[in-house]
Design a protein around this motif. Structure first.
Motif, PDB file in Angstrom:
ATOM      1  N   PRO A 257     -12.866   6.294  -7.789  1.00  0.00           N
ATOM      2  CA  PRO A 257     -12.430   6.826  -6.614  1.00  0.00           C
ATOM      3  C   PRO A 257     -12.712   6.070  -5.380  1.00  0.00           C
ATOM      4  N   ASP A 258     -13.500   5.052  -5.514  1.00  0.00           N
ATOM      5  CA  ASP A 258     -13.728   3.992  -4.278  1.00  0.00           C
ATOM      6  C   ASP A 258     -12.589   3.176  -4.054  1.00  0.00           C
ATOM      7  N   GLU A 259     -11.840   2.930  -5.215  1.00  0.00           N
ATOM      8  CA  GLU A 259     -10.576   2.219  -4.870  1.00  0.00           C
ATOM      9  C   GLU A 259      -9.503   2.779  -4.016  1.00  0.00           C
ATOM     10  N   LEU A 260      -9.731   4.118  -3.564  1.00  0.00           N
ATOM     11  CA  LEU A 260      -8.879   4.818  -2.644  1.00  0.00           C
ATOM     12  C   LEU A 260      -9.460   4.834  -1.145  1.00  0.00           C
ATOM     13  N   THR A 261      -8.446   4.508  -0.208  1.00  0.00           N
ATOM     14  CA  THR A 261      -8.937   4.824   1.165  1.00  0.00           C
ATOM     15  C   THR A 261      -8.563   6.293   1.254  1.00  0.00           C
ATOM     16  N   PHE A 262      -9.633   6.926   2.079  1.00  0.00           N
ATOM     17  CA  PHE A 262      -9.538   8.267   2.690  1.00  0.00           C
ATOM     18  C   PHE A 262      -9.189   8.348   4.075  1.00  0.00           C
ATOM     19  N   SER A 263      -7.896   8.771   4.330  1.00  0.00           N
ATOM     20  CA  SER A 263      -7.539   8.964   5.848  1.00  0.00           C
ATOM     21  C   SER A 263      -7.265  10.369   6.435  1.00  0.00           C
TER      22      SER A 263
ATOM     23  N   ALA B 213      -2.028  11.430  -6.153  1.00  0.00           N
ATOM     24  CA  ALA B 213      -2.981  10.289  -5.239  1.00  0.00           C
ATOM     25  C   ALA B 213      -3.639   9.333  -6.284  1.00  0.00           C
ATOM     26  N   ALA B 214      -4.102  10.304  -7.214  1.00  0.00           N
ATOM     27  CA  ALA B 214      -4.921   9.436  -8.124  1.00  0.00           C
ATOM     28  C   ALA B 214      -4.356   8.546  -8.880  1.00  0.00           C
ATOM     29  N   ARG B 215      -3.040   8.747  -9.316  1.00  0.00           N
ATOM     30  CA  ARG B 215      -2.007   8.017 -10.080  1.00  0.00           C
ATOM     31  C   ARG B 215      -1.512   6.956  -9.495  1.00  0.00           C
ATOM     32  N   PHE B 216      -1.061   7.232  -8.242  1.00  0.00           N
ATOM     33  CA  PHE B 216      -0.268   6.041  -7.478  1.00  0.00           C
ATOM     34  C   PHE B 216      -0.644   5.360  -6.183  1.00  0.00           C
ATOM     35  N   ALA B 217      -1.581   6.282  -5.640  1.00  0.00           N
ATOM     36  CA  ALA B 217      -1.780   5.794  -4.136  1.00  0.00           C
ATOM     37  C   ALA B 217      -2.987   4.697  -3.860  1.00  0.00           C
ATOM     38  N   THR B 218      -2.991   4.120  -2.935  1.00  0.00           N
ATOM     39  CA  THR B 218      -3.999   3.168  -2.575  1.00  0.00           C
ATOM     40  C   THR B 218      -4.539   3.791  -1.207  1.00  0.00           C
ATOM     41  N   GLU B 219      -3.926   5.040  -0.808  1.00  0.00           N
ATOM     42  CA  GLU B 219      -4.617   5.708   0.523  1.00  0.00           C
ATOM     43  C   GLU B 219      -4.137   7.074   0.226  1.00  0.00           C
ATOM     44  N   TYR B 220      -5.263   8.041   0.330  1.00  0.00           N
ATOM     45  CA  TYR B 220      -5.048   9.465   0.334  1.00  0.00           C
ATOM     46  C   TYR B 220      -5.057   9.851   1.780  1.00  0.00           C
TER      47      TYR B 220
ATOM     48  N   PRO C  37       0.792  -1.337   0.172  1.00  0.00           N
ATOM     49  CA  PRO C  37       0.162  -0.045   0.008  1.00  0.00           C
ATOM     50  C   PRO C  37       1.116   1.467  -0.109  1.00  0.00           C
ATOM     51  N   ILE C  38       0.335   2.259  -0.796  1.00  0.00           N
ATOM     52  CA  ILE C  38       1.214   3.415  -1.152  1.00  0.00           C
ATOM     53  C   ILE C  38       0.173   4.796  -0.556  1.00  0.00           C
ATOM     54  N   ILE C  39       0.970   5.180   0.755  1.00  0.00           N
ATOM     55  CA  ILE C  39       0.104   6.326   1.008  1.00  0.00           C
ATOM     56  C   ILE C  39       0.690   7.779   0.436  1.00  0.00           C
TER      57      ILE C  39
ATOM     58  N   VAL D 273     -11.691  19.096   5.163  1.00  0.00           N
ATOM     59  CA  VAL D 273     -11.677  17.687   4.877  1.00  0.00           C
ATOM     60  C   VAL D 273     -12.531  17.491   3.854  1.00  0.00           C
ATOM     61  N   ALA D 274     -13.879  17.459   3.851  1.00  0.00           N
ATOM     62  CA  ALA D 274     -14.834  17.062   2.712  1.00  0.00           C
ATOM     63  C   ALA D 274     -14.410  17.603   1.445  1.00  0.00           C
ATOM     64  N   ALA D 275     -13.950  19.008   1.523  1.00  0.00           N
ATOM     65  CA  ALA D 275     -13.959  19.514   0.212  1.00  0.00           C
ATOM     66  C   ALA D 275     -12.529  18.936  -0.621  1.00  0.00           C
ATOM     67  N   GLN D 276     -11.336  18.435   0.258  1.00  0.00           N
ATOM     68  CA  GLN D 276     -10.420  17.953   0.043  1.00  0.00           C
ATOM     69  C   GLN D 276     -10.696  16.565  -0.472  1.00  0.00           C
ATOM     70  N   VAL D 277     -11.421  15.730   0.194  1.00  0.00           N
ATOM     71  CA  VAL D 277     -11.694  14.535  -0.225  1.00  0.00           C
ATOM     72  C   VAL D 277     -12.504  14.493  -1.680  1.00  0.00           C
ATOM     73  N   ALA D 278     -13.181  15.478  -1.873  1.00  0.00           N
ATOM     74  CA  ALA D 278     -13.941  15.798  -3.076  1.00  0.00           C
ATOM     75  C   ALA D 278     -12.992  15.875  -4.201  1.00  0.00           C
ATOM     76  N   ARG D 279     -11.871  16.890  -4.035  1.00  0.00           N
ATOM     77  CA  ARG D 279     -10.996  16.987  -4.984  1.00  0.00           C
ATOM     78  C   ARG D 279     -10.266  15.833  -5.378  1.00  0.00           C
ATOM     79  N   VAL D 280     -10.082  14.993  -4.447  1.00  0.00           N
ATOM     80  CA  VAL D 280      -9.093  13.822  -4.853  1.00  0.00           C
ATOM     81  C   VAL D 280     -10.115  12.830  -5.481  1.00  0.00           C
ATOM     82  N   ARG D 281     -11.250  12.731  -5.254  1.00  0.00           N
ATOM     83  CA  ARG D 281     -12.344  11.932  -5.983  1.00  0.00           C
ATOM     84  C   ARG D 281     -12.471  12.331  -7.538  1.00  0.00           C
ATOM     85  N   ALA D 282     -12.525  13.630  -7.466  1.00  0.00           N
ATOM     86  CA  ALA D 282     -12.426  14.366  -8.735  1.00  0.00           C
ATOM     87  C   ALA D 282     -11.355  13.921  -9.815  1.00  0.00           C
TER      88      ALA D 282
END
Length: 307
Positions: free
Chosen positions: A221-227, A186-193, A171-173, A203-212
């Motif tokens: 985007p559901d492949e990514l764990t958000f922490s 994060a979209a390219r390499f990560a398993t977790e953001y 896993p790559i964070i 927090v919510a706005a940044q999660v939305a940016r990463v999902r986008a």
């Protein structure tokens, strides 16, 4: 909600201190034990016993624990060449039986680099991007083939791409609160953001940016764990909250605002609010590594009700 223990050993902790906390966290059922990758104490106070190297420490913990996951939040791209880092992480993964995770970031503490005599370029995002490409490229190279890379910062030629980690995919964070480049990385390499110590309202706005960014890259985007990571300061009553806050040089009110602090119910309320933003994993930064009873309380009064 996965709860992980996160420590800052450079603030004053020996290997034995870290081992005691990692073993207690494992016994209590926490998902993982993570540590920072720093070599210089932050702020005032006694610097003894001195820093410990992150990957040397994790190698030791790998042999002295059996089930808890181990990793860095985060390894600095300025400290290690990616070809060496890939070997180190793969070896510790083997030593742990496949329990290692790699958090990787740009590094940020200029004074630390001056003290160590390590270069600290003003622009480091390119270093991080190439390191992520190299480390993941080495691990994914088929057995019997070699790996080459010719970038702006690193060049590898005829690398045998060995050893391989035990895990099929370590896993790559990828962490950071930047609005554009970090989400794309994060979209390219990560398993977790991961967002470390963000303003809770952001927090919510940044999660939305990463999902986008995942959707733009053609990734689910559901492949990514958000922490997220927050300082933890939990007490059975207000006196215990105050005692734990005093031990780390913080104020209870400030910790309640910027961390996860207060009674177990207050912390559960905070975790519930984070879950509503799409976060499913929380790193509880425990700054007093001698306070193992802190972990006992969280495990007994928070973890069973955290969802």
């Amino acid at each position: 909600m996965d709860l992980r223990i996160f420590t800052e050993p450079q603030q004053g902790a020996s290997y034995d201190d870290q081992l005691a906390m990692a073993q207690r966290a494992e016994q209590l059922g926490f998902d993982a034990f993570f540590r920072s990758d720093h070599f210089l104490r932050m702020g005032d106070g006694d610097a003894l016993p001195g820093p410990t190297d992150a990957w040397t420490t994790l190698a030791g913990l790998a042999r002295e624990t059996s089930s808890i996951r181990l990793g860095t939040l985060v390894t600095s791209a300025t400290f290690r060449h990616p070809g060496i880092l890939a070997v180190q992480v793969a070896q510790v993964d083997a030593m742990s039986g496949g329990r290692v995770e790699l958090g990787l970031g740009t590094g940020w503490m200029a004074e630390e680099h001056v003290a160590l005599g390590v270069p600290f370029p003003e622009r480091r995002f390119g270093l991080l991007e190439e390191q992520l490409e190299i480390v993941t490229g080495l691990w994914s190279t088929p057995d019997g083939e070699s790996y080459d890379f010719d970038g702006e910062h690193y060049r590898l030629t005829d690398n045998p791409a060995l050893p391989k980690p035990v895990q099929r995919r370590v896993p790559i964070i990828v962490g950071g609160n930047g609005p554009r480049r970090t989400p794309r990385l994060a979209a390219r390499f990560a398993t977790e953001y991961n967002q470390s110590f963000p303003e809770k309202a952001d927090v919510a706005a940044q999660v939305a940016r990463v999902r986008a960014a995942c959707e733009d890259a053609g990734r689910d985007p559901d492949e990514l764990t958000f922490s997220v990571a927050f300082v933890a300061c939990v007490g059975a009553d207000e006196a215990e909250v105050r005692r734990r806050a005093d031990a780390i040089g913080r104020e209870p009110a400030e910790l309640r605002e910027h961390g996860l602090a207060g009674t177990p119910q207050e912390v559960l309320d905070g975790l519930g609010a984070l879950a509503e933003t799409g976060v499913s994993r929380v790193y509880l930064q425990c700054l007093d590594l001698t306070d193992l009873e802190h972990l006992d309380l969280i495990a007994a009064a928070v973890m069973p009700n955290a969802g």
